[in-house]
Design an enzyme around this catalytic site. Structure first.
Site, PDB file in Angstrom:
ATOM      1  N   HIS A  66       2.164 -30.564 138.385  1.00 59.13           N
ATOM      2  CA  HIS A  66       1.127 -29.789 137.680  1.00 59.13           C
ATOM      3  C   HIS A  66       0.721 -28.706 138.689  1.00 59.13           C
ATOM      4  O   HIS A  66       0.168 -29.026 139.740  1.00 59.13           O
ATOM      5  CB  HIS A  66      -0.095 -30.647 137.374  1.00 59.13           C
ATOM      6  CG  HIS A  66       0.059 -31.535 136.182  1.00 59.13           C
ATOM      7  ND1 HIS A  66       0.947 -32.564 136.135  1.00 59.13           N
ATOM      8  CD2 HIS A  66      -0.596 -31.533 134.982  1.00 59.13           C
ATOM      9  CE1 HIS A  66       0.836 -33.161 134.945  1.00 59.13           C
ATOM     10  NE2 HIS A  66      -0.087 -32.560 134.235  1.00 59.13           N
TER      11      HIS A  66
ATOM     12  N   GLU B 101      -2.931 -25.008 137.343  1.00 64.48           N
ATOM     13  CA  GLU B 101      -3.456 -25.099 135.969  1.00 64.48           C
ATOM     14  C   GLU B 101      -4.930 -24.675 136.001  1.00 64.48           C
ATOM     15  O   GLU B 101      -5.844 -25.485 135.980  1.00 64.48           O
ATOM     16  CB  GLU B 101      -3.309 -26.522 135.411  1.00 64.48           C
ATOM     17  CG  GLU B 101      -3.670 -26.581 133.923  1.00 64.48           C
ATOM     18  CD  GLU B 101      -3.635 -27.985 133.341  1.00 64.48           C
ATOM     19  OE1 GLU B 101      -3.383 -28.945 134.092  1.00 64.48           O
ATOM     20  OE2 GLU B 101      -3.873 -28.109 132.132  1.00 64.48           O
TER      21      GLU B 101
ATOM     22  N   HIS C 169       1.783 -36.673 128.355  1.00 64.76           N
ATOM     23  CA  HIS C 169       1.046 -37.781 128.988  1.00 64.76           C
ATOM     24  C   HIS C 169       0.954 -38.932 127.992  1.00 64.76           C
ATOM     25  O   HIS C 169       0.018 -39.005 127.197  1.00 64.76           O
ATOM     26  CB  HIS C 169      -0.350 -37.316 129.408  1.00 64.76           C
ATOM     27  CG  HIS C 169      -0.330 -36.261 130.467  1.00 64.76           C
ATOM     28  ND1 HIS C 169      -0.580 -36.535 131.797  1.00 64.76           N
ATOM     29  CD2 HIS C 169      -0.060 -34.937 130.401  1.00 64.76           C
ATOM     30  CE1 HIS C 169      -0.474 -35.408 132.506  1.00 64.76           C
ATOM     31  NE2 HIS C 169      -0.155 -34.428 131.675  1.00 64.76           N
TER      32      HIS C 169
ATOM     33  N   GLN D  21      -3.028 -38.004 139.441  1.00 64.91           N
ATOM     34  CA  GLN D  21      -4.049 -37.205 138.754  1.00 64.91           C
ATOM     35  C   GLN D  21      -5.222 -36.840 139.672  1.00 64.91           C
ATOM     36  O   GLN D  21      -5.770 -35.743 139.587  1.00 64.91           O
ATOM     37  CB  GLN D  21      -4.572 -37.988 137.539  1.00 64.91           C
ATOM     38  CG  GLN D  21      -5.745 -37.362 136.813  1.00 64.91           C
ATOM     39  CD  GLN D  21      -5.363 -36.155 135.967  1.00 64.91           C
ATOM     40  OE1 GLN D  21      -4.755 -36.288 134.925  1.00 64.91           O
ATOM     41  NE2 GLN D  21      -5.717 -34.971 136.435  1.00 64.91           N
TER      42      GLN D  21
ATOM     43  N   HIS E  19       6.987 -32.342 129.034  1.00 68.42           N
ATOM     44  CA  HIS E  19       5.730 -32.653 129.729  1.00 68.42           C
ATOM     45  C   HIS E  19       4.763 -33.293 128.734  1.00 68.42           C
ATOM     46  O   HIS E  19       4.169 -32.607 127.912  1.00 68.42           O
ATOM     47  CB  HIS E  19       5.157 -31.338 130.281  1.00 68.42           C
ATOM     48  CG  HIS E  19       3.904 -31.477 131.087  1.00 68.42           C
ATOM     49  ND1 HIS E  19       3.764 -30.929 132.352  1.00 68.42           N
ATOM     50  CD2 HIS E  19       2.713 -32.052 130.821  1.00 68.42           C
ATOM     51  CE1 HIS E  19       2.562 -31.170 132.818  1.00 68.42           C
ATOM     52  NE2 HIS E  19       1.889 -31.853 131.908  1.00 68.42           N
TER      53      HIS E  19
ATOM     54  N   ASP F  37       2.305 -31.924 126.106  1.00 70.28           N
ATOM     55  CA  ASP F  37       1.231 -32.273 127.033  1.00 70.28           C
ATOM     56  C   ASP F  37       0.365 -33.429 126.528  1.00 70.28           C
ATOM     57  O   ASP F  37       0.359 -34.493 127.122  1.00 70.28           O
ATOM     58  CB  ASP F  37       0.361 -31.050 127.354  1.00 70.28           C
ATOM     59  CG  ASP F  37      -0.393 -31.193 128.671  1.00 70.28           C
ATOM     60  OD1 ASP F  37      -0.096 -32.135 129.417  1.00 70.28           O
ATOM     61  OD2 ASP F  37      -1.270 -30.354 128.956  1.00 70.28           O
TER      62      ASP F  37
HETATM   63 ZN   LIG Z   1      -0.131 -32.375 132.064  1.00 71.51          ZN
END
Ligand SMILES: [Zn+2]
Length: 440
Positions: A209, A212, A58, A151, A56, A308
């Protein structure tokens, strides 16, 4: 030409071993291998492991910390707001360059396989396009899966769903979702169903996701698990973060674990970001905000880690080194018992391979791909304790990175190039972009 790695230490094998690499695979593991015409590398008793996997990351936001505003509160929500402004200013070329630089760091730290999220929220989908280009352009260094990641949510604006669908059509490997970011619980549940529908129609996997947050009432993981079971998606779904699980009461967590097991879900904690971003609304005591790694593992549920973020609006630090989230995980998760530490590396190796469905070609065994990392340590605990140098990294039998005598090098365009690990510095003034290689 074949290559022989001499005097290697290998997990659960006594003594030193030679490894013959042929046609990109591990052809033979034996003691005292012969082969006078082969290229040889004496590992001098160093530990050989399968190269690391990052479940995971970005790649679109790497090195953007401070590119627009700084995240002053350290919260996830401010990070999302800052990123919303940042991403509008990023050109495709800059995204590709940043991601490429990060990939070199990651390879030099022993990772040769990863899954990245590509934000689908920009109307022209240039972020997705750029990361799909990176997936193709860096195949010699890294096996990359791209997750189409909404997102901004799937239902918060009319444009979100068609853009997610378009990103999948363009060739993303997995469908993403972020149900806790939708406006309401009901929208969150709907977004889970929509993500699975898209995945089913396009024969993709689901990579979310999920929950979170510190909010113990955020319970979308159960919805994801139920949807997985109903649609027969067992083994094809990962849930990232799941930090709310830290705050669930134990009776609910017990019920949830049964469901997760049935759904064969992989949970993907991101300990570096989780410990930094969660607990921000607590006074004292402050929650750690990492999901229940130890208990999940003890219950037979697959867990694999992600890095991440690397120097972005959510997490200002990071070197793309999977041994950092691992180091953090064993601390936060109370996983420092001897056996916990011996098996901890599974969280960035075998468990991740299982989640990606590549276990049949992964590992230090004859017949498997020669995707290997050589650590300057004799065993796993020593490696973790001293964050051991990754002396050599192989991908498909090719030496792609080395770190000898303090010089870090990565193979690019067929030759080794020194990696200085200065972050790609990017600055923005009044909406104008200036880009330069960092010279600090
Ligand atoms: Zn993430």
């Amino acid at each position: 030409m074949d290559m022989i790695l001499r005097n290697a230490r290998i997990h659960s094998r006594e003594g030193l071993w030679d490894i013959r690499i042929s046609d990109g695979r591990i052809a033979k593991i034996s003691k005292g291998l012969r082969g006078t015409h082969d290229e040889t590398l004496d590992l001098k008793g160093r530990l050989v492991m399968p190269s690391f996997i990052d479940m995971h990351v970005h790649l679109d936001s790497v090195f953007t910390s401070g590119y627009s505003e700084l995240n002053t509160s350290g919260t996830l929500l401010e990070g999302i707001t800052v990123w919303g402004d940042t991403r509008r200013k990023l050109t495709s070329d800059l995204i590709r360059r940043k991601a490429g630089e990060a990939l070199k760091w990651m390879v030099s730290n022993g990772t040769t396989r990863l899954r990245t999220h590509a934000d689908t929220s920009e109307p022209d989908l240039r972020i997705v396009k750029a990361l799909l280009d990176v997936r193709e352009g860096f195949r010699h260094l890294m096996d990359i899966e791209v997750t189409a990641f909404p997102q901004d949510g799937i239902l918060t604006a009319d444009r979100c769903l068609p853009q997610l669908e378009k990103a999948v059509e363009m060739g993303a490997d997995n469908v993403g979702l972020i149900p806790h970011n939708e406006y309401t619980r009901e929208d969150g549940v709907r977004s889970v169903k929509i993500a699975f529908e898209i995945a089913e129609e396009n024969d993709k996997k689901v990579d979310g996701h999920i929950d979170e947050t510190d909010d113990p009432h955020s319970r979308f993981l159960e919805v994801v698990a139920a949807e997985t079971i109903r649609r027969g998606f067992q083994g094809r779904v990962t849930a990232g973060h799941t930090t709310a699980m830290h705050s669930y009461d134990n009776a609910y967590a017990f019920k949830l674990f049964q469901l997760l097991k049935k759904a064969q879900l992989t949970i993907v904690p991101n300990p570096l970001t989780n410990i930094h971003v969660q607990g921000r609304f607590d006074t004292y005591p402050k929650r750690r905000g990492m999901t229940r790694v130890k208990e999940l593992l003890e219950s037979g549920i697959n867990v694999a880690l992600g890095h991440d973020c690397i120097m972005d609006p959510w997490y200002p630090l990071g070197m793309g080194d999977m041994m950092q989230p691992l180091f953090m995980a064993v601390h936060i998760g109370h996983m420092m018992g001897h056996q916990d530490l011996v098996t901890a590396f599974d969280l960035i190796t075998h468990n991740s391979a299982k989640a990606l469905g590549v276990s049949d070609q992964y590992g230090v065994e004859e017949g498997k791909l020669a995707d290997l990392v050589v650590l300057d340590a004799r065993n796993e605990i020593e490696a973790l304790a001293k964050q051991a140098t990754r002396t050599y990294v192989f991908k498909g039998g090719v030496l792609v990175a080395r770190n000898t005598e303090g010089v870090r090098e990565v193979r690019t365009n067929g030759r080794f190039e020194e990696l200085d690990c200065l972050p790609l510095e990017i600055t923005s003034k009044g909406g104008e972009k200036e880009e330069k290689m960092g010279q600090i």
